[in-house]
Design a protein around this motif. Structure first.
Motif, PDB file in Angstrom:
ATOM      1  N   THR A 166       0.842  -1.203   0.000  1.00 21.70           N
ATOM      2  CA  THR A 166       0.000   0.000   0.000  1.00 21.70           C
ATOM      3  C   THR A 166       0.875   1.250   0.000  1.00 21.70           C
ATOM      4  OG1 THR A 166      -1.737  -1.159   1.225  1.00 21.70           O
ATOM      5  CG2 THR A 166      -1.811   1.249   1.239  1.00 21.70           C
ATOM      6  N   SER A 167       0.492   2.227  -0.797  1.00 19.32           N
ATOM      7  CA  SER A 167       1.257   3.471  -0.891  1.00 19.32           C
ATOM      8  C   SER A 167       0.298   4.660  -0.962  1.00 19.32           C
ATOM      9  CB  SER A 167       2.150   3.443  -2.132  1.00 19.32           C
ATOM     10  OG  SER A 167       2.872   4.648  -2.262  1.00 19.32           O
ATOM     11  N   CYS A 168       0.730   5.789  -0.423  1.00 15.00           N
ATOM     12  CA  CYS A 168      -0.073   7.024  -0.476  1.00 15.00           C
ATOM     13  C   CYS A 168       0.720   8.120  -1.185  1.00 15.00           C
ATOM     14  CB  CYS A 168      -0.428   7.506   0.929  1.00 15.00           C
ATOM     15  SG  CYS A 168      -1.565   6.432   1.817  1.00 15.00           S
ATOM     16  N   VAL A 169       0.056   8.847  -2.079  1.00 15.72           N
ATOM     17  CA  VAL A 169       0.681   9.971  -2.776  1.00 15.72           C
ATOM     18  C   VAL A 169      -0.266  11.170  -2.748  1.00 15.72           C
ATOM     19  CG1 VAL A 169       2.002   8.453  -4.290  1.00 15.72           C
ATOM     20  CG2 VAL A 169      -0.210   9.293  -5.041  1.00 15.72           C
ATOM     21  N   LEU A 206       1.162  14.402 -10.219  1.00  9.54           N
ATOM     22  CA  LEU A 206       0.508  13.575  -9.199  1.00  9.54           C
ATOM     23  C   LEU A 206       0.019  12.265  -9.805  1.00  9.54           C
ATOM     24  CD1 LEU A 206      -0.731  13.142  -6.365  1.00  9.54           C
ATOM     25  CD2 LEU A 206      -2.754  14.387  -7.178  1.00  9.54           C
ATOM     26  N   GLY A 207      -0.673  12.348 -10.949  1.00 10.54           N
ATOM     27  CA  GLY A 207      -1.139  11.147 -11.623  1.00 10.54           C
ATOM     28  C   GLY A 207       0.005  10.257 -12.063  1.00 10.54           C
ATOM     29  N   ALA A 208       1.066  10.877 -12.588  1.00  3.31           N
ATOM     30  CA  ALA A 208       2.221  10.108 -13.049  1.00  3.31           C
ATOM     31  C   ALA A 208       2.901   9.384 -11.887  1.00  3.31           C
ATOM     32  CB  ALA A 208       3.215  11.028 -13.748  1.00  3.31           C
ATOM     33  N   GLN A 209       3.031  10.062 -10.747  1.00  4.99           N
ATOM     34  CA  GLN A 209       3.671   9.444  -9.587  1.00  4.99           C
ATOM     35  C   GLN A 209       2.831   8.302  -9.026  1.00  4.99           C
ATOM     36  OE1 GLN A 209       6.778   9.910  -9.457  1.00  4.99           O
ATOM     37  NE2 GLN A 209       7.214  11.239  -7.734  1.00  4.99           N
ATOM     38  N   ALA A 210       1.510   8.480  -9.049  1.00 11.74           N
ATOM     39  CA  ALA A 210       0.635   7.397  -8.591  1.00 11.74           C
ATOM     40  C   ALA A 210       0.821   6.160  -9.459  1.00 11.74           C
ATOM     41  CB  ALA A 210      -0.825   7.861  -8.616  1.00 11.74           C
ATOM     42  N   MET A 211       0.926   6.366 -10.777  1.00  7.46           N
ATOM     43  CA  MET A 211       1.103   5.228 -11.685  1.00  7.46           C
ATOM     44  C   MET A 211       2.484   4.601 -11.524  1.00  7.46           C
ATOM     45  SD  MET A 211      -0.882   3.670 -13.703  1.00  7.46           S
ATOM     46  CE  MET A 211      -0.268   2.006 -13.827  1.00  7.46           C
ATOM     47  N   ARG A 212       3.498   5.412 -11.236  1.00  5.80           N
ATOM     48  CA  ARG A 212       4.836   4.863 -10.983  1.00  5.80           C
ATOM     49  C   ARG A 212       4.839   3.996  -9.726  1.00  5.80           C
ATOM     50  NH1 ARG A 212       6.647  10.535 -12.010  1.00  5.80           N
ATOM     51  NH2 ARG A 212       7.052  10.660 -14.254  1.00  5.80           N
TER      52      ARG A 212
END
Length: 369
Positions: A177-180, A322-328
């Protein structure tokens, strides 16, 4: 009636191209271990036969569906929509498919949230992304019985902290689990300093709806900054993010100031740009000049904010990043990419920076005799 022809298979392509079906598989999956001539022959056979790979067959062979589930709230607003678009674009470049489900951000129930997650389980989604702008969605995202890797997009502060939410999970689930999020706290602290540097000491702060984590984070940061400075700030609590409500509330403030002969604020800081638009309209209709008499500041830097009269000073969150980091983060949890690097990581969340866009709506504080 014409007899229905059989759908061409990978073995048909291999026979026509004169190669093994394993070679066809390598071409389809863009493996570099295929010569240009062989790749050309296989592609010609694919085109001739009209062959289309079977996603279900590929999923069975790889034990991956190549599908990412996304549950999102806040889809009526610019920021979440921009982040969702960035997520989808990154997923597509990695050959992943997005299955998006939208839900009401405030009237979210645990039962409804669990039902959507169950759909992703049935589809054998490889991972889930949960865009949770409100306290209700945030808590539901951590209480949902999700077995896949999950990435939660949220704000750093709210009714339940991120460390508290993580403690709801078992150690094994926590590792997947990760939070961004956006560094809204830091942005509000920077904005406060700029407003202070312009000499503003009497400020109105228009706060967003209490149940939104963005509103909570921005107000918390603003109040903490004001508490350690010579600035006096009065909060106008709004129930929505809408320009219409901010317009009505600003009208009420101005009418009260006129009735009791009080000193008006020199600056109005708004928790989002829509509120700032409503405030600007009310000031204009009362004959108050911006920024000569009152400065106005927003948050989000929505399109066209730089073309208002005057252009609006606001905070620009990098929603694309933000979207790019979530996908990474998803790719990392799936073992398909390196761990995402965040320049800011605090309160249990990786944060994308936001910056203040200083424009003409913020000026030196008008003197009040």
């Amino acid at each position: 009636m014409a007899r229905q022809t059989r759908r061409p298979s990978m073995f048909d392509v291999a026979k026509l191209a004169g190669v093994s079906h394993q070679t066809v598989s390598r071409v389809i999956n863009h493996s570099s271990d295929v010569s240009p001539d062989t790749r050309r022959r296989v592609q010609q056979a694919i085109d001739t036969l009209g062959y289309r790979p079977s996603n279900s067959a590929r999923a069975l062979a790889s034990h991956r569906s190549r599908t990412i589930g996304l549950i999102a709230g806040g889809h009526r607003f610019y920021g979440p929509v921009t982040a969702i678009a960035a997520i989808e674009a990154i997923a597509r470049t990695h050959g992943l498919y997005m299955d998006v489900m939208l839900m009401h951000d405030v009237r979210c129930s645990q039962q409804e949230f669990n039902a959507l997650c169950a759909k992703f389980q049935e589809q054998n989604a490889d991972a889930v992304i949960l865009l949770t702008p409100t306290d209700a969605m945030f808590e539901a995202a951590f209480r949902a019985p999700i077995t896949q890797p999950r990435v939660v997009i949220t704000s750093s502060h709210g009714a339940m902290s991120i460390p508290e939410a993580m403690r709801l999970l078992s150690r094994d689930v926590r590792s997947r689990t990760s939070c961004v999020g956006i560094d809204q706290y830091g942005a509000m602290t920077e904005l406060h300093q700029q407003v202070l540097d312009y000499g503003h000491r009497n400020v109105l702060y228009f706060a967003g709806p209490r149940e939104w984590r963005d509103a909570y984070t921005r107000l918390l940061a603003w109040n903490k900054a004001c508490a350690s400075s010579p600035m006096s700030s009065v909060t106008v609590q709004c129930a929505t993010w809408d320009a219409g409500e901010a317009y009505q509330r600003m009208n009420h403030v101005l009418e009260n100031i006129g009735r009791i002969g009080a000193k008006p604020p020199t600056c109005v800081v708004c928790a989002n740009d829509a509120m700032a638009v409503g405030v600007l309209r009310a000031l204009h209709e009362h004959g108050v000049r911006v920024p000569q008499e009152v400065s106005v500041v927003g948050f989000d830097d929505m399109p066209a904010m730089d073309n208002l009269t005057p252009p609006l000073t606001t905070v620009r969150p990098n929603f694309d990043e933000l979207g790019a980091q979530a996908m990474r983060e998803v790719l990392f949890l799936l073992g398909e990419g390196p761990e995402a690097a965040f320049s800011i990581s605090t309160h249990g969340i990786g944060l994308v920076p936001a910056r203040v866009m200083r424009r003409q709506s913020l000026a030196r504080a008008a003197s009040r005799l």
